[in-house]
Motif scaffolding. Structure first.
Motif, PDB file in Angstrom:
ATOM      1  N   MET A   1       0.834  -1.196   0.000  1.00  0.00           N
ATOM      2  CA  MET A   1       0.000   0.000   0.000  1.00  0.00           C
ATOM      3  C   MET A   1       0.864   1.238   0.000  1.00  0.00           C
ATOM      4  O   MET A   1       0.379   2.307  -0.202  1.00  0.00           O
ATOM      5  CB  MET A   1      -0.929  -0.058   1.207  1.00  0.00           C
ATOM      6  N   GLY A   2       2.155   1.124   0.190  1.00  0.00           N
ATOM      7  CA  GLY A   2       3.010   2.303   0.159  1.00  0.00           C
ATOM      8  C   GLY A   2       3.485   2.660   1.540  1.00  0.00           C
ATOM      9  O   GLY A   2       3.691   1.806   2.396  1.00  0.00           O
ATOM     10  N   GLY A   3       3.659   3.931   1.755  1.00  0.00           N
ATOM     11  CA  GLY A   3       4.180   4.370   3.036  1.00  0.00           C
ATOM     12  C   GLY A   3       3.976   5.849   3.210  1.00  0.00           C
ATOM     13  O   GLY A   3       3.152   6.465   2.549  1.00  0.00           O
ATOM     14  N   LEU A   4       4.767   6.437   4.130  1.00  0.00           N
ATOM     15  CA  LEU A   4       4.649   7.852   4.395  1.00  0.00           C
ATOM     16  C   LEU A   4       5.961   8.402   4.901  1.00  0.00           C
ATOM     17  O   LEU A   4       6.838   7.660   5.367  1.00  0.00           O
ATOM     18  CB  LEU A   4       3.527   8.141   5.386  1.00  0.00           C
ATOM     19  N   ARG A   5       6.104   9.701   4.787  1.00  0.00           N
ATOM     20  CA  ARG A   5       7.273  10.406   5.287  1.00  0.00           C
ATOM     21  C   ARG A   5       6.797  11.332   6.392  1.00  0.00           C
ATOM     22  O   ARG A   5       5.831  12.071   6.223  1.00  0.00           O
ATOM     23  CB  ARG A   5       7.915  11.208   4.168  1.00  0.00           C
ATOM     24  N   VAL A   6       7.466  11.292   7.518  1.00  0.00           N
ATOM     25  CA  VAL A   6       7.094  12.110   8.669  1.00  0.00           C
ATOM     26  C   VAL A   6       8.209  13.104   8.926  1.00  0.00           C
ATOM     27  O   VAL A   6       9.382  12.721   9.037  1.00  0.00           O
ATOM     28  CB  VAL A   6       6.868  11.232   9.924  1.00  0.00           C
ATOM     29  N   ILE A   7       7.832  14.383   8.980  1.00  0.00           N
ATOM     30  CA  ILE A   7       8.789  15.429   9.333  1.00  0.00           C
ATOM     31  C   ILE A   7       8.367  15.943  10.705  1.00  0.00           C
ATOM     32  O   ILE A   7       7.333  16.611  10.824  1.00  0.00           O
ATOM     33  CB  ILE A   7       8.797  16.565   8.289  1.00  0.00           C
ATOM     34  N   PRO A   8       9.114  15.605  11.746  1.00  0.00           N
ATOM     35  CA  PRO A   8       8.712  16.023  13.101  1.00  0.00           C
ATOM     36  C   PRO A   8       8.773  17.547  13.256  1.00  0.00           C
ATOM     37  O   PRO A   8       9.602  18.213  12.661  1.00  0.00           O
ATOM     38  CB  PRO A   8       9.720  15.345  14.025  1.00  0.00           C
ATOM     39  N   THR A   9       7.862  18.071  14.094  1.00  0.00           N
ATOM     40  CA  THR A   9       7.852  19.510  14.358  1.00  0.00           C
ATOM     41  C   THR A   9       8.922  19.874  15.387  1.00  0.00           C
ATOM     42  O   THR A   9       9.428  20.975  15.380  1.00  0.00           O
ATOM     43  CB  THR A   9       6.473  19.958  14.867  1.00  0.00           C
ATOM     44  N   ARG A  10       9.218  18.952  16.254  1.00  0.00           N
ATOM     45  CA  ARG A  10      10.275  19.162  17.248  1.00  0.00           C
ATOM     46  C   ARG A  10      11.534  18.430  16.790  1.00  0.00           C
ATOM     47  O   ARG A  10      11.451  17.514  15.983  1.00  0.00           O
ATOM     48  CB  ARG A  10       9.845  18.594  18.600  1.00  0.00           C
ATOM     49  N   ASP A  50       2.771  -1.990   6.640  1.00  0.00           N
ATOM     50  CA  ASP A  50       2.697  -3.454   6.563  1.00  0.00           C
ATOM     51  C   ASP A  50       1.372  -3.799   5.891  1.00  0.00           C
ATOM     52  O   ASP A  50       0.535  -2.913   5.673  1.00  0.00           O
ATOM     53  CB  ASP A  50       2.776  -4.052   7.980  1.00  0.00           C
ATOM     54  N   PRO A  51       1.142  -5.047   5.517  1.00  0.00           N
ATOM     55  CA  PRO A  51      -0.129  -5.378   4.844  1.00  0.00           C
ATOM     56  C   PRO A  51      -1.333  -4.892   5.654  1.00  0.00           C
ATOM     57  O   PRO A  51      -1.429  -5.130   6.861  1.00  0.00           O
ATOM     58  CB  PRO A  51      -0.098  -6.895   4.749  1.00  0.00           C
ATOM     59  N   LEU A  52      -2.237  -4.211   4.950  1.00  0.00           N
ATOM     60  CA  LEU A  52      -3.439  -3.653   5.578  1.00  0.00           C
ATOM     61  C   LEU A  52      -4.653  -4.471   5.156  1.00  0.00           C
ATOM     62  O   LEU A  52      -4.729  -4.929   4.018  1.00  0.00           O
ATOM     63  CB  LEU A  52      -3.643  -2.199   5.135  1.00  0.00           C
ATOM     64  N   ASP A  53      -5.590  -4.628   6.079  1.00  0.00           N
ATOM     65  CA  ASP A  53      -6.830  -5.294   5.681  1.00  0.00           C
ATOM     66  C   ASP A  53      -7.740  -4.274   4.996  1.00  0.00           C
ATOM     67  O   ASP A  53      -7.412  -3.090   4.878  1.00  0.00           O
ATOM     68  CB  ASP A  53      -7.510  -5.972   6.876  1.00  0.00           C
ATOM     69  N   VAL A  54      -8.881  -4.720   4.517  1.00  0.00           N
ATOM     70  CA  VAL A  54      -9.756  -3.866   3.711  1.00  0.00           C
ATOM     71  C   VAL A  54     -10.242  -2.657   4.509  1.00  0.00           C
ATOM     72  O   VAL A  54     -10.260  -1.533   4.001  1.00  0.00           O
ATOM     73  CB  VAL A  54     -10.955  -4.685   3.176  1.00  0.00           C
ATOM     74  N   ASP A  55     -10.623  -2.856   5.758  1.00  0.00           N
ATOM     75  CA  ASP A  55     -11.116  -1.742   6.570  1.00  0.00           C
ATOM     76  C   ASP A  55     -10.024  -0.695   6.800  1.00  0.00           C
ATOM     77  O   ASP A  55     -10.284   0.510   6.764  1.00  0.00           O
ATOM     78  CB  ASP A  55     -11.655  -2.244   7.912  1.00  0.00           C
ATOM     79  N   GLN A  56      -8.799  -1.151   7.039  1.00  0.00           N
ATOM     80  CA  GLN A  56      -7.698  -0.210   7.244  1.00  0.00           C
ATOM     81  C   GLN A  56      -7.399   0.561   5.964  1.00  0.00           C
ATOM     82  O   GLN A  56      -7.142   1.762   6.000  1.00  0.00           O
ATOM     83  CB  GLN A  56      -6.444  -0.957   7.706  1.00  0.00           C
ATOM     84  N   ARG A  57      -7.445  -0.115   4.826  1.00  0.00           N
ATOM     85  CA  ARG A  57      -7.235   0.570   3.545  1.00  0.00           C
ATOM     86  C   ARG A  57      -8.301   1.640   3.329  1.00  0.00           C
ATOM     87  O   ARG A  57      -8.016   2.759   2.909  1.00  0.00           O
ATOM     88  CB  ARG A  57      -7.293  -0.425   2.380  1.00  0.00           C
TER      89      ARG A  57
END
Length: 138
Positions: A1-10, A50-57
Motif C-alpha cells: 500500500m506504500g508508506g509515508l514520510r514524517v517530518i517532526p515539528t520538534r 505493513d499489509p493492511l486489511d480492507v477496513d484499514q485501507r
C-alpha cells in the motif's frame, strides 16, 4: 500500500525501540496502521505500511482523500431527467442500427458492382478445346 514520510515539528529524539504502528489523526478521528521504519534521517522518518486489511485501507483512503464528494463543486448537482436520458439512449441505438443497415447496403452494392465489372469468359475458337465449348456446339 506504500508508506509515508514524517517530518517532526520538534527536533527528533532517538527512537526508544521498534516501530510497530503509526497513529494518524484527522478531524477528531484517529486510526492505527501497522508500519515499519525504512529510513531515518536527520530531519525525517520514512515508514512503510505493513499489509493492511480492507477496513484499514478504506480508513487510510478516507484520511488522505477526505469525503468522496468533497472534491465536487457545490453547484454541479444537476436534476435527474430519466425521460431525456432514455430518449438520448433510444436515438443513439437507432442511429447505430441505421449505420449497420447502411454498411450492409454499401457492401451489397460493391459486390454487385464487382459482378458487373467481371470480364466474360473467353470463348474458345475450336469446339474440341474444352468441355464447355464442346457442349455448346452440340
Amino acid at each position: 500500500m506504500g508508506g509515508l514520510r514524517v517530518i517532526p515539528t520538534r527536533p527528533p529524539k532517538p527512537l526508544p525501540g521498534r516501530i510497530e504502528c503509526i497513529e494518524i489523526s484527522c478531524k477528531g478521528r484517529s486510526a492505527l496502521f501497522p508500519a515499519h521504519l525504512v529510513v531515518t534521517g536527520d530531519r525525517e522518518l520514512r515508514l512503510s505500511f505493513d499489509p493492511l486489511d480492507v477496513d484499514q485501507r478504506r480508513e487510510l483512503v478516507r484520511i488522505i482523500m477526505g469525503r468522496a464528494d468533497a472534491w465536487l463543486p457545490e453547484a454541479s448537482k444537476r436534476t435527474d431527467r430519466p425521460l431525456r436520458s432514455f430518449w438520448s439512449l433510444l436515438k443513439n441505438a437507432l442511429m447505430l442500427l441505421s449505420i449497420g443497415r447502411q454498411q450492409k447496403k454499401m457492401r451489397l452494392q460493391r459486390m454487385a458492382r464487382k459482378l458487373r465489372m467481371r470480364k466474360p469468359a473467353r470463348q474458345c475458337r475450336t469446339p474440341s478445346c474444352c468441355f464447355s465449348c464442346a457442349s455448346s456446339v452440340s
